[in-house]
Scaffold this active site. Structure first.
Site, PDB file in Angstrom:
ATOM      1  N   ASN A  79       0.827  -1.218   0.000  1.00 30.55           N
ATOM      2  CA  ASN A  79       0.000   0.000   0.000  1.00 30.55           C
ATOM      3  C   ASN A  79       0.854   1.258   0.000  1.00 30.55           C
ATOM      4  OD1 ASN A  79      -2.612  -0.926  -0.093  1.00 30.55           O
ATOM      5  ND2 ASN A  79      -2.818  -1.130   2.120  1.00 30.55           N
ATOM      6  N   ARG A 331     -12.579  11.606   8.281  1.00 25.72           N
ATOM      7  CA  ARG A 331     -13.093  10.574   7.372  1.00 25.72           C
ATOM      8  C   ARG A 331     -14.309   9.838   7.919  1.00 25.72           C
ATOM      9  NH1 ARG A 331      -7.168   8.172   5.825  1.00 25.72           N
ATOM     10  NH2 ARG A 331      -6.720   9.760   4.283  1.00 25.72           N
TER      11      ARG A 331
HETATM   12  C1  LIG Z   1      -4.393   4.298  -1.933  1.00 28.39           C
HETATM   13  C2  LIG Z   1      -3.891   4.663  -0.584  1.00 28.39           C
HETATM   14  C3  LIG Z   1      -3.448   5.956  -0.319  1.00 28.39           C
HETATM   15  C4  LIG Z   1      -2.954   6.281   0.942  1.00 28.39           C
HETATM   16  N1  LIG Z   1      -2.458   7.534   1.162  1.00 28.39           N
HETATM   17  C5  LIG Z   1      -1.881   7.805   2.349  1.00 28.39           C
HETATM   18  C6  LIG Z   1      -1.183   9.029   2.547  1.00 28.39           C
HETATM   19  O1  LIG Z   1      -1.075   9.848   1.632  1.00 28.39           O
HETATM   20  N2  LIG Z   1      -0.608   9.248   3.768  1.00 28.39           N
HETATM   21  C7  LIG Z   1      -0.679   8.325   4.785  1.00 28.39           C
HETATM   22  O2  LIG Z   1      -0.150   8.576   5.869  1.00 28.39           O
HETATM   23  N3  LIG Z   1      -1.316   7.140   4.604  1.00 28.39           N
HETATM   24  C8  LIG Z   1      -1.886   6.854   3.417  1.00 28.39           C
HETATM   25  N4  LIG Z   1      -2.456   5.633   3.218  1.00 28.39           N
HETATM   26  C9  LIG Z   1      -2.311   4.601   4.248  1.00 28.39           C
HETATM   27  C10 LIG Z   1      -0.873   4.055   4.196  1.00 28.39           C
HETATM   28  O3  LIG Z   1      -0.397   4.085   2.876  1.00 28.39           O
HETATM   29  C11 LIG Z   1      -0.776   2.627   4.695  1.00 28.39           C
HETATM   30  O4  LIG Z   1      -1.399   2.509   5.928  1.00 28.39           O
HETATM   31  C12 LIG Z   1       0.702   2.255   4.825  1.00 28.39           C
HETATM   32  O5  LIG Z   1       1.314   2.351   3.564  1.00 28.39           O
HETATM   33  C13 LIG Z   1       0.887   0.857   5.391  1.00 28.39           C
HETATM   34  O6  LIG Z   1       2.260   0.583   5.344  1.00 28.39           O
HETATM   35  P1  LIG Z   1       2.788  -0.815   5.863  1.00 28.39           P
HETATM   36  O7  LIG Z   1       4.248  -0.804   5.659  1.00 28.39           O
HETATM   37  O8  LIG Z   1       2.250  -1.098   7.205  1.00 28.39           O
HETATM   38  O9  LIG Z   1       2.079  -1.876   4.888  1.00 28.39           O
HETATM   39  P2  LIG Z   1       2.164  -2.013   3.294  1.00 28.39           P
HETATM   40  O10 LIG Z   1       2.712  -0.810   2.666  1.00 28.39           O
HETATM   41  O11 LIG Z   1       0.847  -2.491   2.822  1.00 28.39           O
HETATM   42  O12 LIG Z   1       3.262  -3.169   3.103  1.00 28.39           O
HETATM   43  C14 LIG Z   1       3.015  -4.476   3.549  1.00 28.39           C
HETATM   44  C15 LIG Z   1       3.711  -5.425   2.590  1.00 28.39           C
HETATM   45  O13 LIG Z   1       3.691  -6.738   3.166  1.00 28.39           O
HETATM   46  C16 LIG Z   1       3.486  -7.669   2.115  1.00 28.39           C
HETATM   47  N5  LIG Z   1       2.927  -8.912   2.659  1.00 28.39           N
HETATM   48  C17 LIG Z   1       1.679  -9.102   3.170  1.00 28.39           C
HETATM   49  N6  LIG Z   1       1.529 -10.395   3.527  1.00 28.39           N
HETATM   50  C18 LIG Z   1       2.699 -11.036   3.238  1.00 28.39           C
HETATM   51  C19 LIG Z   1       3.131 -12.385   3.350  1.00 28.39           C
HETATM   52  N7  LIG Z   1       2.326 -13.371   3.773  1.00 28.39           N
HETATM   53  N8  LIG Z   1       4.422 -12.685   2.983  1.00 28.39           N
HETATM   54  C20 LIG Z   1       5.252 -11.715   2.502  1.00 28.39           C
HETATM   55  N9  LIG Z   1       4.863 -10.429   2.335  1.00 28.39           N
HETATM   56  C21 LIG Z   1       3.598 -10.085   2.709  1.00 28.39           C
HETATM   57  C22 LIG Z   1       2.499  -6.953   1.204  1.00 28.39           C
HETATM   58  O14 LIG Z   1       2.497  -7.501  -0.110  1.00 28.39           O
HETATM   59  C23 LIG Z   1       3.023  -5.518   1.253  1.00 28.39           C
HETATM   60  O15 LIG Z   1       3.929  -5.255   0.221  1.00 28.39           O
HETATM   61  C24 LIG Z   1      -2.951   5.295   1.962  1.00 28.39           C
HETATM   62  C25 LIG Z   1      -3.413   4.001   1.701  1.00 28.39           C
HETATM   63  C26 LIG Z   1      -3.869   3.676   0.436  1.00 28.39           C
HETATM   64  C27 LIG Z   1      -4.338   2.275   0.179  1.00 28.39           C
END
Ligand SMILES: Cc1cc2nc3c(=O)[nH]c(=O)nc-3n(C[C@H](O)[C@H](O)[C@H](O)COP(=O)(O)OP(=O)(O)OC[C@H]3O[C@@H](n4cnc5c(N)ncnc54)[C@H](O)[C@@H]3O)c2cc1C
Length: 503
Positions: A79, A331
């Site tokens: 994401n 939101r």
């Molecule tokens: C379209 C969109 C726009 C957004 N805009 C904003 C913004 O502008 N500002 C803001 O603060 N927040 C924003 N958010 C929220 C924010 O982007 C997310 O909450 C944040 O990116 C989450 O980061 P993360 O590292 O926790 O997870 P992610 O970025 O989702 O990364 C998790 C990774 O783990 C991998 N994974 C999952 N399961 C497994 C497995 N079993 N084995 C191996 N790998 C796995 C996934 O494929 C993924 O690549 C937005 C969200 C979206 C969807």
């Protein structure tokens, strides 16, 4: 005979039945020892979003040994890579240059407390806000570029403190963190799917992985076992794309609600952690983005378009031609107000947002939205009423009253802040709105340092850490916009310090 398969069956069954703690340690130890590890690493990171990438580079900098990031998809970023690139940083240099010097981490937390509606973890929010400038610095020194002079007030924040990456996407951050991590010795592998954990009682000792996996086919790839000597960091993101799970925890999120997330946000690692005792919190608190458009799939342009619409224009119900909410509220407030717009048969009566076309004719957000037919240019209120089947007389009355509120800089109906509102004269840009499933406030419970809490003992599960959207309970009922990126980057820094101190 204790082969791998027998061990894993026993491990999962015992854990789900809550028997792990009762098993004699020696028996578990013997079975763990029977795993034929294919390789070992000091720190294993699951997921390559903001959280995983920040944790990986910071773990390397903490000199805790080798660091391996496993990502199930064919590209890094999850994401984070498709996100809007908004980052809330109190006291960021652009904010200071704008003359706003009365912001602070405490002010941000105060806004988050309002948005969290009493369900948030204030201590956690403080810990994160206190590392906001460190997170900003991490971006700058890894080469992330932010838009020059751009720092604005986004929904639910009491101050302009949201900066945005150069290209308006989180990919500007993930690519730089990835490149910098690579230079500093972090190893990354794509198409590695975490299938299961290898536990030794209340300690995680490694993971079962499908190597060369092709999403979403679980029959692809080959099983390998990777030992984690010092830590496993769960940074696997949320579960908004797991339709069955999200509907199980919140039945109002039926499949008719689209989702903004990357396809890999399916949450299986959260379920695996739960099966091994990890405590889930707030799983039913799932945020919908109030800026969704029913006229495009996924995240689309709508969020960008409505960053004009909420400020300069008005949201109108097609049922009666009236305004129905404070367009600049958070939101949750807006989503709930929008979703009340339904026809007698309960199907969505998509409300509209309209603003003046003239000042934004050249604006990229408008040009792209009109081109892709998820917004329309309409000259008069009669045209708007006709296209969206709104009672014309009511619509005209509403806009006349609204324009008076704009002139008075006061909104007696919804108490909206009117400082950016424009008198609506037409021609108009008009789009339809309906919320989309966007963000999981729920997930794994951790302590302030990112250690995963075992619900059976309320103690940390040894060597298991979780950060980012995979965790739960931090933001409470509603996360404020642009605070997830901050949380992920900051917790990546914090968890690396925790791991170092736990050694
Ligand atoms: C379209 C969109 C726009 C957004 N805009 C904003 C913004 O502008 N500002 C803001 O603060 N927040 C924003 N958010 C929220 C924010 O982007 C997310 O909450 C944040 O990116 C989450 O980061 P993360 O590292 O926790 O997870 P992610 O970025 O989702 O990364 C998790 C990774 O783990 C991998 N994974 C999952 N399961 C497994 C497995 N079993 N084995 C191996 N790998 C796995 C996934 O494929 C993924 O690549 C937005 C969200 C979206 C969807």
């Amino acid at each position: 005979m204790h082969n791998r398969r027998n061990f894993l069956k026993l491990s999962a069954g015992a854990a789900i039945g809550g028997l792990t703690a009762a098993m004699p340690a020696s028996a578990q130890q013997r079975q763990c020892n029977e795993i034929n590890w294919d390789e070992s690493v000091d720190v294993l990171v699951v997921g390559s979003g903001f959280a995983g990438l920040s944790a990986a580079i910071n773990a390397k900098r903490q000199q805790v040994g080798s660091v391996l990031v496993l990502e199930k998809m064919q590209v890094i970023g999850g994401n984070s890579a498709i996100n809007g690139g908004w980052l809330a940083i109190p006291k960021n240099p652009i904010q200071l240059a704008q003359g706003i010097n009365d912001d602070s981490p405490e002010e941000l937390v105060n806004d988050q407390i309002i948005s969290g509606r009493g369900m948030q973890n204030v201590e956690m929010l403080k810990v994160i806000a206190d590392r906001a400038l460190d997170s900003y610095d991490l971006c700058i020194e890894t080469g992330v570029k932010f838009r020059e002079g751009f720092n604005i007030q986004v929904g639910g924040h009491n101050k302009a403190r949201a900066i945005r990456t150069q290209h308006g996407t989180g990919g500007d951050i993930t690519t730089k963190l990835f490149e910098a991590g690579k230079k500093e010795g972090v190893e990354y592998r794509l198409q590695h799917y975490i299938e299961d954990f290898i536990m030794d009682g209340q300690e995680i000792v490694g993971v079962k992985v499908r190597k060369n996996y092709r999403f979403p086919d679980l029959n692809t790839g080959k099983t390998i076992y990777i030992k984690a000597n010092k830590a496993v960091i769960l940074a696997h993101g949320g579960f908004a794309q797991n339709m069955k799970l999200r509907e199980a925890v919140d039945p109002s999120l039926d499949p008719t609600l689209d989702c903004t997330n990357a396809h890999g946000a399916t949450g299986e690692v959260t379920l695996t952690a739960m099966a091994n005792g990890a405590l889930p919190v707030h799983m039913n608190l799932i945020q919908t983005g109030h800026w969704g458009s029913p006229d495009e799939g996924g995240f689309g342009w709508s969020n960008a378009l409505l960053s004009i619409g909420w400020h300069q224009g008005a949201a109108i119900s097609v049922l009666n031609g009236k305004r129905f909410m404070d367009e600049r509220a958070d939101r949750k407030t807006c989503s709930e107000a929008i979703m009340k717009n339904r026809y007698a048969d309960n199907s969505p009566a998509y409300p509209i947002v309209l603003f003046n076309y003239e000042n934004y004719a050249e604006d990229d957000r408008v040009v792209r939205s009109l081109r892709d037919k998820m917004a329309w240019k309409l000259d008069t209120l009669d045209d708007v009423a006709k296209q969206f089947n709104i009672p014309a007389a009511e619509l005209k009355k509403t806009i006349k009253e609204y324009n008076q509120h704009v002139t008075d800089r006061k909104d007696p109906l919804f108490n909206r802040k009117m400082d950016t509102a424009e008198v609506l004269t037409g021609p108009f840009v008009v789009s339809r709105i309906w919320p989309k499933v966007h963000y999981c406030m729920g997930g794994l419970k951790t302590d302030l340092g990112g250690r995963v809490i075992d619900g059976r003992t309320m103690e940390p599960i040894r060597k298991m850490y979780a950060i980012g959207e995979a965790t739960g309970g931090i933001h409470g009922e509603a996360r404020l916009s642009s605070t997830s990126c901050l949380e992920c980057l900051a917790m990546g820094i914090i968890v690396s310090e925790t791991i170092k101190s736990d050694l």
